[in-house]
Scaffold this motif. Structure first.
Motif, PDB file in Angstrom:
ATOM      1  N   LEU A   1       1.811   0.219   1.823  1.00 32.20           N
ATOM      2  CA  LEU A   1       2.373  -0.850   1.004  1.00 32.20           C
ATOM      3  C   LEU A   1       2.273  -0.488  -0.475  1.00 32.20           C
ATOM      4  CD1 LEU A   1       3.521  -3.673   0.682  1.00 32.20           C
ATOM      5  CD2 LEU A   1       1.234  -4.604   0.876  1.00 32.20           C
ATOM      6  N   GLN A   2       1.122   0.008  -0.879  1.00 31.90           N
ATOM      7  CA  GLN A   2       0.925   0.356  -2.287  1.00 31.90           C
ATOM      8  C   GLN A   2       1.921   1.417  -2.745  1.00 31.90           C
ATOM      9  OE1 GLN A   2      -0.576  -0.519  -4.948  1.00 31.90           O
ATOM     10  NE2 GLN A   2      -0.243   1.352  -6.146  1.00 31.90           N
ATOM     11  N   THR A   3       2.196   2.408  -1.872  1.00 33.39           N
ATOM     12  CA  THR A   3       3.078   3.496  -2.297  1.00 33.39           C
ATOM     13  C   THR A   3       4.528   3.267  -1.880  1.00 33.39           C
ATOM     14  OG1 THR A   3       2.419   4.680  -0.313  1.00 33.39           O
ATOM     15  CG2 THR A   3       1.306   5.277  -2.352  1.00 33.39           C
ATOM     16  N   ALA A   4       4.826   2.077  -1.326  1.00 30.38           N
ATOM     17  CA  ALA A   4       6.188   1.848  -0.836  1.00 30.38           C
ATOM     18  C   ALA A   4       7.214   1.934  -1.955  1.00 30.38           C
ATOM     19  CB  ALA A   4       6.276   0.489  -0.139  1.00 30.38           C
ATOM     20  N   VAL A   5       6.852   1.472  -3.143  1.00 36.23           N
ATOM     21  CA  VAL A   5       7.775   1.569  -4.280  1.00 36.23           C
ATOM     22  C   VAL A   5       7.037   2.222  -5.450  1.00 36.23           C
ATOM     23  CG1 VAL A   5       9.237  -0.378  -3.675  1.00 36.23           C
ATOM     24  CG2 VAL A   5       7.145  -0.764  -4.971  1.00 36.23           C
ATOM     25  N   PRO A   6       7.767   2.849  -6.372  1.00 36.52           N
ATOM     26  CA  PRO A   6       7.108   3.483  -7.514  1.00 36.52           C
ATOM     27  C   PRO A   6       6.406   2.445  -8.381  1.00 36.52           C
ATOM     28  CG  PRO A   6       9.429   4.119  -7.375  1.00 36.52           C
ATOM     29  CD  PRO A   6       9.219   3.038  -6.383  1.00 36.52           C
ATOM     30  N   GLU A   7       5.323   2.852  -9.018  1.00 37.02           N
ATOM     31  CA  GLU A   7       4.603   2.018  -9.985  1.00 37.02           C
ATOM     32  C   GLU A   7       4.176   0.681  -9.387  1.00 37.02           C
ATOM     33  OE1 GLU A   7       4.265   3.493 -12.920  1.00 37.02           O
ATOM     34  OE2 GLU A   7       6.062   4.689 -13.322  1.00 37.02           O
ATOM     35  N   ASN A   8       3.829   0.650  -8.134  1.00 39.01           N
ATOM     36  CA  ASN A   8       3.403  -0.599  -7.504  1.00 39.01           C
ATOM     37  C   ASN A   8       2.012  -0.985  -8.016  1.00 39.01           C
ATOM     38  OD1 ASN A   8       3.393  -2.788  -5.888  1.00 39.01           O
ATOM     39  ND2 ASN A   8       3.412  -1.694  -3.944  1.00 39.01           N
ATOM     40  N   SER A   9       1.723  -2.284  -8.046  1.00 37.77           N
ATOM     41  CA  SER A   9       0.421  -2.689  -8.566  1.00 37.77           C
ATOM     42  C   SER A   9      -0.356  -3.533  -7.565  1.00 37.77           C
ATOM     43  CB  SER A   9       0.602  -3.462  -9.868  1.00 37.77           C
ATOM     44  OG  SER A   9       1.447  -4.556  -9.630  1.00 37.77           O
ATOM     45  N   PHE A  10      -0.078  -3.325  -6.277  1.00 39.75           N
ATOM     46  CA  PHE A  10      -0.794  -4.065  -5.234  1.00 39.75           C
ATOM     47  C   PHE A  10      -2.275  -3.675  -5.226  1.00 39.75           C
ATOM     48  CE2 PHE A  10      -2.042  -3.684  -0.646  1.00 39.75           C
ATOM     49  CZ  PHE A  10      -2.344  -5.018  -0.463  1.00 39.75           C
ATOM     50  N   LEU A  11      -2.559  -2.391  -5.300  1.00 37.66           N
ATOM     51  CA  LEU A  11      -3.944  -1.900  -5.400  1.00 37.66           C
ATOM     52  C   LEU A  11      -4.066  -1.103  -6.690  1.00 37.66           C
ATOM     53  CD1 LEU A  11      -4.382  -0.370  -1.825  1.00 37.66           C
ATOM     54  CD2 LEU A  11      -5.346  -2.517  -2.597  1.00 37.66           C
ATOM     55  N   ASP A  12      -5.249  -1.134  -7.304  1.00 32.99           N
ATOM     56  CA  ASP A  12      -5.438  -0.226  -8.431  1.00 32.99           C
ATOM     57  C   ASP A  12      -6.002   1.099  -7.921  1.00 32.99           C
ATOM     58  OD1 ASP A  12      -8.143  -0.524  -8.050  1.00 32.99           O
ATOM     59  OD2 ASP A  12      -8.371  -2.030  -9.620  1.00 32.99           O
ATOM     60  N   ALA A  13      -6.166   2.055  -8.835  1.00 33.09           N
ATOM     61  CA  ALA A  13      -6.546   3.403  -8.406  1.00 33.09           C
ATOM     62  C   ALA A  13      -7.852   3.393  -7.618  1.00 33.09           C
ATOM     63  CB  ALA A  13      -6.666   4.309  -9.625  1.00 33.09           C
ATOM     64  N   GLN A  14      -8.849   2.683  -8.140  1.00 32.38           N
ATOM     65  CA  GLN A  14     -10.158   2.688  -7.494  1.00 32.38           C
ATOM     66  C   GLN A  14     -10.060   2.133  -6.071  1.00 32.38           C
ATOM     67  OE1 GLN A  14     -12.965   4.031  -8.363  1.00 32.38           O
ATOM     68  NE2 GLN A  14     -14.121   3.200  -6.628  1.00 32.38           N
ATOM     69  N   HIS A  15      -9.337   1.038  -5.907  1.00 32.66           N
ATOM     70  CA  HIS A  15      -9.237   0.461  -4.564  1.00 32.66           C
ATOM     71  C   HIS A  15      -8.462   1.357  -3.621  1.00 32.66           C
ATOM     72  CE1 HIS A  15     -10.354  -3.580  -6.321  1.00 32.66           C
ATOM     73  NE2 HIS A  15     -11.269  -3.271  -5.425  1.00 32.66           N
ATOM     74  N   TYR A  16      -7.408   1.949  -4.162  1.00 31.70           N
ATOM     75  CA  TYR A  16      -6.638   2.860  -3.317  1.00 31.70           C
ATOM     76  C   TYR A  16      -7.540   3.999  -2.838  1.00 31.70           C
ATOM     77  CZ  TYR A  16      -2.741   5.668  -1.694  1.00 31.70           C
ATOM     78  OH  TYR A  16      -1.878   6.389  -0.913  1.00 31.70           O
ATOM     79  N   ASN A  17      -8.356   4.532  -3.754  1.00 30.25           N
ATOM     80  CA  ASN A  17      -9.259   5.623  -3.377  1.00 30.25           C
ATOM     81  C   ASN A  17     -10.229   5.194  -2.284  1.00 30.25           C
ATOM     82  OD1 ASN A  17      -7.966   6.942  -5.396  1.00 30.25           O
ATOM     83  ND2 ASN A  17      -9.684   6.906  -6.842  1.00 30.25           N
ATOM     84  N   GLU A  18     -10.743   3.975  -2.415  1.00 31.12           N
ATOM     85  CA  GLU A  18     -11.671   3.483  -1.390  1.00 31.12           C
ATOM     86  C   GLU A  18     -10.937   3.316  -0.065  1.00 31.12           C
ATOM     87  OE1 GLU A  18     -13.506  -0.062  -2.912  1.00 31.12           O
ATOM     88  OE2 GLU A  18     -14.398   1.009  -4.608  1.00 31.12           O
ATOM     89  N   VAL A  19      -9.717   2.817  -0.139  1.00 34.49           N
ATOM     90  CA  VAL A  19      -8.984   2.523   1.090  1.00 34.49           C
ATOM     91  C   VAL A  19      -8.658   3.808   1.850  1.00 34.49           C
ATOM     92  CG1 VAL A  19      -6.770   1.703   1.958  1.00 34.49           C
ATOM     93  CG2 VAL A  19      -8.069   0.285   0.403  1.00 34.49           C
ATOM     94  N   PHE A  20      -8.202   4.858   1.143  1.00 32.61           N
ATOM     95  CA  PHE A  20      -7.875   6.058   1.941  1.00 32.61           C
ATOM     96  C   PHE A  20      -9.118   6.771   2.430  1.00 32.61           C
ATOM     97  CE2 PHE A  20      -7.361   8.302  -2.305  1.00 32.61           C
ATOM     98  CZ  PHE A  20      -8.330   9.282  -2.120  1.00 32.61           C
ATOM     99  N   THR A  21     -10.225   6.619   1.688  1.00 35.38           N
ATOM    100  CA  THR A  21     -11.475   7.218   2.164  1.00 35.38           C
ATOM    101  C   THR A  21     -11.925   6.551   3.458  1.00 35.38           C
ATOM    102  OG1 THR A  21     -12.110   7.660  -0.117  1.00 35.38           O
ATOM    103  CG2 THR A  21     -13.849   7.717   1.533  1.00 35.38           C
TER     104      THR A  21
END
Lengths: 198, 299, 648
Positions: free
Chosen positions: C80-100
């Motif tokens: 969802l976060q990467t579905a469109v460019p420049e999306n702001s659903f998650l910030d960088a830190q949360h995205y990092n936690e989520v893929f980890t």
């Protein structure tokens, strides 16, 4: 629980045979564990940073002492197993007791050795070399400590229950464990201490 | 049915691949190194497509021919053990393919790790590329200048990037010029590349390095030799010198735009190579003189 | 209050607060529910203390499904976060936690648990054993896994999730760059569940070597049992490497050592090496049991024997051996030079040979067969082309020079999902459907199952095939955002759409379990699939003692042999059966392990010491315990057998 009389008691039941096989496989895993530690040691042994090297801190006397103590204990645990095979409870207990005492003295010398390292400025945090050295020795030492308690419990069980398929099986497995720690020590002695001193 | 679908989606994939409106970066090389990898990728795609097509055709044949609804009620499938001839064939074909690709792999790996063919005689331009969270510092020791987050290189001249990192492991990547290489804190790694077409190329850190990773990019611009020399001269006349204090400020985590300096940080903060390599010695190198280092290496 | 500050989440967001509330409410609901229905005693007696391999297997699979949900939600959030460019659903830190957490949960707590659960249920039945060699140890294995999984999952509401990727490369994972306790959680959750896995490994090797039914030589074992044996050998040799790597990582983070630091002689590359020396064999730990399941399913539903049994076994042995010789291909770009890269490139590609043999053997198993398109078979048929695509892209990645371009890109992400989802997840769903009646005595609904399969396969293709393209277009993995000019947008949107279809598939699969539980007829009989191997020779569902009489076999397809050639599987009379007693020690000990891990994560040393004493207390209790198990009398067996319809 069928007892096979043609085998020594520790191999007497199917469950006992499985326990021993399982323990051999566990020792295989332990070889990988120590193998990883050795591989890491060889990778990091030159990473002394600004701290001392092995040649700077190793002392031959306690190391030789530890080696002699542990080798002797490996011999006495062998005698204990032999005494168990000929159904001599008293001798088994004596040799097992000696083994444990030797283990305890090994541990005392090792603790002395660690204190010495601390005094000459080699602690866990000094360098990558010091960390892997102390981790490898510490892992072996922790195994010995664990073995002391385990051996003590088996000692108490043989004392109380005599030789049953369970107690003989346990003490046989314990002897495998103890021999294994001795073998690991020989590697530590040759490839960490002797190589480091050279 | 399933297979048709899988096959169709695969076909769609391939066509997008082949006829995409813009060529994919990796398959649109602008220098000999990237061209080698692009060729290798095409060779492997074609070889692998043959395997996929064979497997899918066999599967379609099997499930079409031997589906239960087509067979009689009383058909009893036979008991068939392995057949030595068949098994030799199914071993031999993959072995041959693997041998072929092994040769391609080893040969091309040697190629992309060395100075490209035809450029061996030229003196390479050495550029140190150091990553910090989340920036790239480019130092030109010969030209005595330093840039941040962009790099200018001359065309048709071998360039040797020497990579290292102030922080996490990063991966230096200009897809249209060459493949990646890690930049690490305790050693220097190298990339040899040549740009044959002038232009701006996307460059980035490809290895996850924390919060600012996504924006950890830079632009690589290839210029003709004259333009490159002109650019160097221009910088020497316009840019400020880089001080140690300023460099330490630049190292702080965050994002910065493009910057230009004269002088390089290598003067006061040498790269972790030679006697400064991190494996055997501490990081105190900055405070120590070279003679002390030689003492250490005699252990 | 200062003491409690450490438990705060460092990067809170409304999503995390919402999850906290949801978790708390669920927990309260579960506790109230169990208390209201007076099920605590039942839960304790029948489940928490059980040593029965079938129930332990079920608990593994239930946990795996829960973790699939958790990891799946993580996956959807990333798409969802990467579905469109420049999306702001998650910030960088949360995205990092989520893929980890997505990576760890899916590999360690979902796939591993699913596989071990499957082995638990099936292996003893396939070899005609009463249980595994060490039933008590088996319970400890499960509860350690469970403690590790729970420890990992509390991280995101207490103290913060790990954020350095599932590969957790140092120095990024060191305290300089990852200050929260997240990575400590990583270390201890993996350490504790890894211990459980190692014990499982030992347990199953002994079980398979020592407890096979009379007549079942090694070369007459069903293929799934073979795959389980080889997998467990890999486990025993690979997991100790992880143990040491995690120990060093913990020391680095919590005791200031310099193993992986860039100062004082440390070497960050050592972590990468140790991690992948474990991590690559881990890949085969996941895939080999899947191969085993496909072998069973394809043979059964082609109604033919497995083609090339010997080469199937041989290729698995070869794969297991080679799996330890390829780890460098995970970091060709580290700069070891063309010689080292060339060697590892060749060893990696060489694995394609035994894998290819297996693919051809499955195809030849269908040859001259009589193929029925049931749900397990659909998964197997879908597996062959999709896994082949995943496999050949693996060969492409193995070419070192080309890997310099694929490394760390979405191409790689597409590749490993392309092998893990059609490889492992399809196999688990095939196995689940195939052995479901064995465990529960009723079938899963075929219609809903087929819908699930189609949604999953099409969703998978849409979600992951576009990544091959964006990878070649320069999209690095683990980027939480990208700009519009990159042109990655449309394909990422397609990926998100595919992920949505996969989510629907998951809902269908879970709904199918509920639906079938309510509506499926209970009289499936003994042989609902016209199966071939020994596990189908006993009743559905399986009685607690598995086989009333120990079977005697002389074929790798013992049950088929008895159906078609009149082989008498049960020549002996009823005898009393020895069974192990239940025990509460494993679950209590795992509780101590949980407290130990949790306290260690936050460096609360008093908790660590008390929990360690608890753990050793449990061990001491066990060594002094005198437990000889119990016997089921002949009368009881006859009674049970009558209930199941006819004595055997």
């Amino acid at each position: 629980m069928k007892l096979d009389k043609s085998q020594p008691l520790e191999y007497g039941t199917h469950q006992n045979q499985m326990n021993i096989l399982g323990f051999w496989i566990f020792l295989g895993a332990e070889i990988m564990l120590f193998g990883t530690l050795f591989a890491s040691f060889f990778t990091l042994e030159n990473g002394v940073g600004s701290g001392p090297t092995g040649a700077d801190v190793f002392e031959i006397t306690p190391v030789v002492l530890e080696t002699i103590i542990l080798l002797t204990s490996s011999f006495t645990i062998g005698l204990a197993t032999h005494a168990m095979r000929i159904n001599n409870k008293k001798a088994t207990l004596v040799f097992l007791g000696i083994t444990l005492l030797l283990g305890l003295s090994f541990l005392s010398v090792e603790i002395y050795e660690f204190i010495h390292y601390y005094h000459v400025g080699l602690t866990l945090q000094t360098s990558a070399f010091s960390a892997i050295l102390l981790t490898t020795l510490g892992t072996h030492g922790a195994h010995v400590t664990f073995g002391l308690f385990w051996g003590l419990f088996i000692f108490l069980q043989i004392k109380k229950r005599g030789f049953t398929p369970e107690t003989t099986n346990k003490s046989f497995i314990f002897s495998l464990y103890w021999h294994f720690l001795d073998v690991v020590w020989i590697f530590i002695f040759s490839f960490i201490y002797l190589k480091g001193l050279m | 049915m399933k297979l048709k679908l899988a096959f169709i989606s695969f076909a769609i994939l391939l066509t997008t691949f082949l006829a995409g409106c813009e060529p994919l970066l990796v398959l649109d090389p602008k220098g000999p190194q990237a061209e080698t990898t692009a060729n290798v990728i095409w060779i492997s795609i074609i070889t692998m497509a043959v395997i996929v097509i064979v497997v899918i055709s066999l599967l379609i044949f099997m499930i079409y021919k031997y589906r239960a609804s087509k067979q009689g009620e009383d058909y009893e499938p036979p008991h068939i053990e392995g057949n030595p001839l068949v098994e030799t064939i199914i071993v031999a074909i993959p072995v041959l393919i693997v041998i072929f690709l092994s040769i391609v792999s080893v040969k091309s790996t040697y190629e992309v790790e060395t100075v490209p063919e035809g450029y061996e005689n030229q003196e390479p331009l050495v550029i140190y590329a150091a990553s910090s969270n989340w920036k790239w510092h480019f130092s030109y020791p010969e030209q005595d200048i330093e840039t941040l987050n962009y790099v200018f290189i001359p065309t048709n001249r071998p360039v040797e990037f020497r990579l290292y990192s102030y922080g996490p492991i990063t991966s230096f990547w200009i897809p249209q010029l060459a493949g990646q290489k890690y930049a690490m804190a305790d050693m220097v790694t190298k990339i040899n590349l040549v740009a044959e077409t002038p232009g701006d190329y996307v460059g980035r850190n490809a290895n996850f390095s924390g919060e600012g990773f996504a924006e950890n990019t830079f632009t690589a611009t290839a210029l003709s030799n004259e333009e490159f020399d002109k650019w160097i001269d221009e910088i020497h006349s316009t840019a400020e010198p880089l001080t140690e204090e300023q460099f330490n400020k630049l190292l702080k985590p965050g994002h910065l735009g493009q910057m230009t300096f004269t002088g390089t940080h290598l003067d006061f903060a040498p790269a972790p190579e030679g006697e400064h390599a991190g494996h055997h010695h501490g990081d105190e190198s900055e405070d120590e003189t070279n003679t002390e280092h030689e003492d250490h290496s005699n252990h | 209050m200062e003491f409690f500050d450490r438990f705060a989440v460092p990067h809170p967001s409304p999503l995390i607060y919402a999850s906290m509330v949801a978790i708390a409410l669920t927990l309260i609901a579960v506790v109230i529910g169990i208390t209201y229905f007076k099920k605590w005693g039942y839960l304790w007696r029948e489940w928490l203390t059980t040593v029965d391999h079938k129930r332990i297997g079920m608990m593994y699979i239930i946990s795996a499904l829960l973790m699939l949900f958790r990891g799946g939600v993580d996956g959807i959030m990333m798409r969802l976060q990467t579905a469109v460019p420049e999306n702001s659903f998650l910030d960088a830190q949360h995205y990092n936690e989520v893929f980890t957490t997505h990576g760890i949960v899916m590999i360690i707590f979902m796939a591993m648990a699913f596989i071990i659960g499957m082995m638990n249920i099936v292996v003893p039945l396939q070899i005609g054993a009463r249980d595994v060699a060490f039933p008590r140890l088996n319970a400890i294995s499960f509860w350690l896994y469970f403690a590790g999984a729970m420890l990992f999952n509390v991280s995101f509401v207490i103290g913060g999730s790990p954020d350095a990727g599932w590969t957790n490369y140092f120095p990024l994972a060191g305290t300089d760059f990852s200050q929260s306790v997240g990575v400590n959680y990583y270390m201890w959750a993996l350490q504790i569940s890894g211990l459980g896995t190692l014990m499982t490994g030992i347990n199953f090797i002994v079980t398979i070597l020592k407890m096979r039914a009379p007549g079942m030589t090694l070369m007459k074992m069903p293929m799934f049992t073979w795959s389980a044996l080889i997998t467990n050998v890999i486990i025993v040799f690979a997991f100790p490497v992880l143990t040491i790597a995690l120990l060093m990582g913990t020391l680095d983070r919590q005791f200031g050592t310099h193993f992986f630091a860039s100062t004082n002689g440390g070497m960050d590359m050592l972590w990468a090496n140790l991690f992948w020396v474990w991590g690559h064999p881990e890949v085969y730990i996941l895939i080999l049991p899947a191969f085993g399941i496909y072998s069973e399913v394809i043979a059964t539903f082609s109604q033919r024997n497995l083609y090339g049994y010997k080469s199937m076994v041989g290729s698995m042995v070869l794969i297991s051996f080679m799996s330890f010789l390829v780890w460098v291909h995970h970091f060709f770009t580290m700069g070891h030079g063309p010689l080292v890269n060339g060697i590892f490139s060749i060893t990696t590609m060489a694995i394609a040979v035994p894998t290819g043999i297996k693919i051809f053997n499955w195809l030849l198993t269908m040859w001259k067969g009589k193929i029925r398109f049931t749900v397990p078979m659909l998964y197997s048929i879908g597996f062959i082309p999709l896994f082949t695509i995943g496999g050949v892209t693996g060969v492409m990645l193995a070419i070192a020079s080309a890997d310099y371009q694929y490394h760390n890109t979405m191409f790689l992400v597409a590749h490993f999902h392309n092998v893990i989802i059609p490889g492992v997840v399809f196999a688990m769903l095939a196995g689940l459907t195939y052995w479901w009646p064995k465990v529960f005595g009723f079938m899963l609904n075929e219609r809903i199952g087929k819908w699930g399969f189609w949604f999953l396969s099409i969703g998978f293709c849409l979600a992951f095939f576009p990544m091959y393209i964006t990878g070649l277009d320069g999209q690095a993995r683990r980027m939480y955002t990208y700009s519009e000019e990159t042109g990655f947008g449309p394909l990422n949107l397609l990926s998100f759409f595919g992920a949505g279809l996969m989510a629907i598939a998951f809902i269908l699969i879970v709904f199918n379990i509920y639906y079938s539980f309510r509506n499926s007829p209970r009289n499936v009989g003994q042989d609902p699939w016209n199966a071939r191997s020994l596990e189908w020779a006993t009743h559905n569902p399986v009685p607690e003692y598995n086989f009333a009489v120990t079977p005697v076999v002389n074929s790798s397809e013992a049950f088929w042999d008895s159906k078609k050639n009149g082989h008498n599987l049960f020549p002996d009379k009823f005898e009393k059966i020895h069974m192990p007693n239940n025990s509460g020690v494993p679950v209590i000990m795992a509780g101590f392990f949980f407290i130990f891990g949790f306290s260690f994560v936050f460096s609360i040393w008093i908790g660590v010491i008390l929990a360690a004493l608890g753990i050793f207390g449990c061990m001491a209790y066990r060594t002094f315990e005198n437990d000889h198990g119990r016997y089921i009398s002949v009368e009881e067996i006859k009674e049970t057998e009558k209930k199941y319809g006819g004595a055997k």
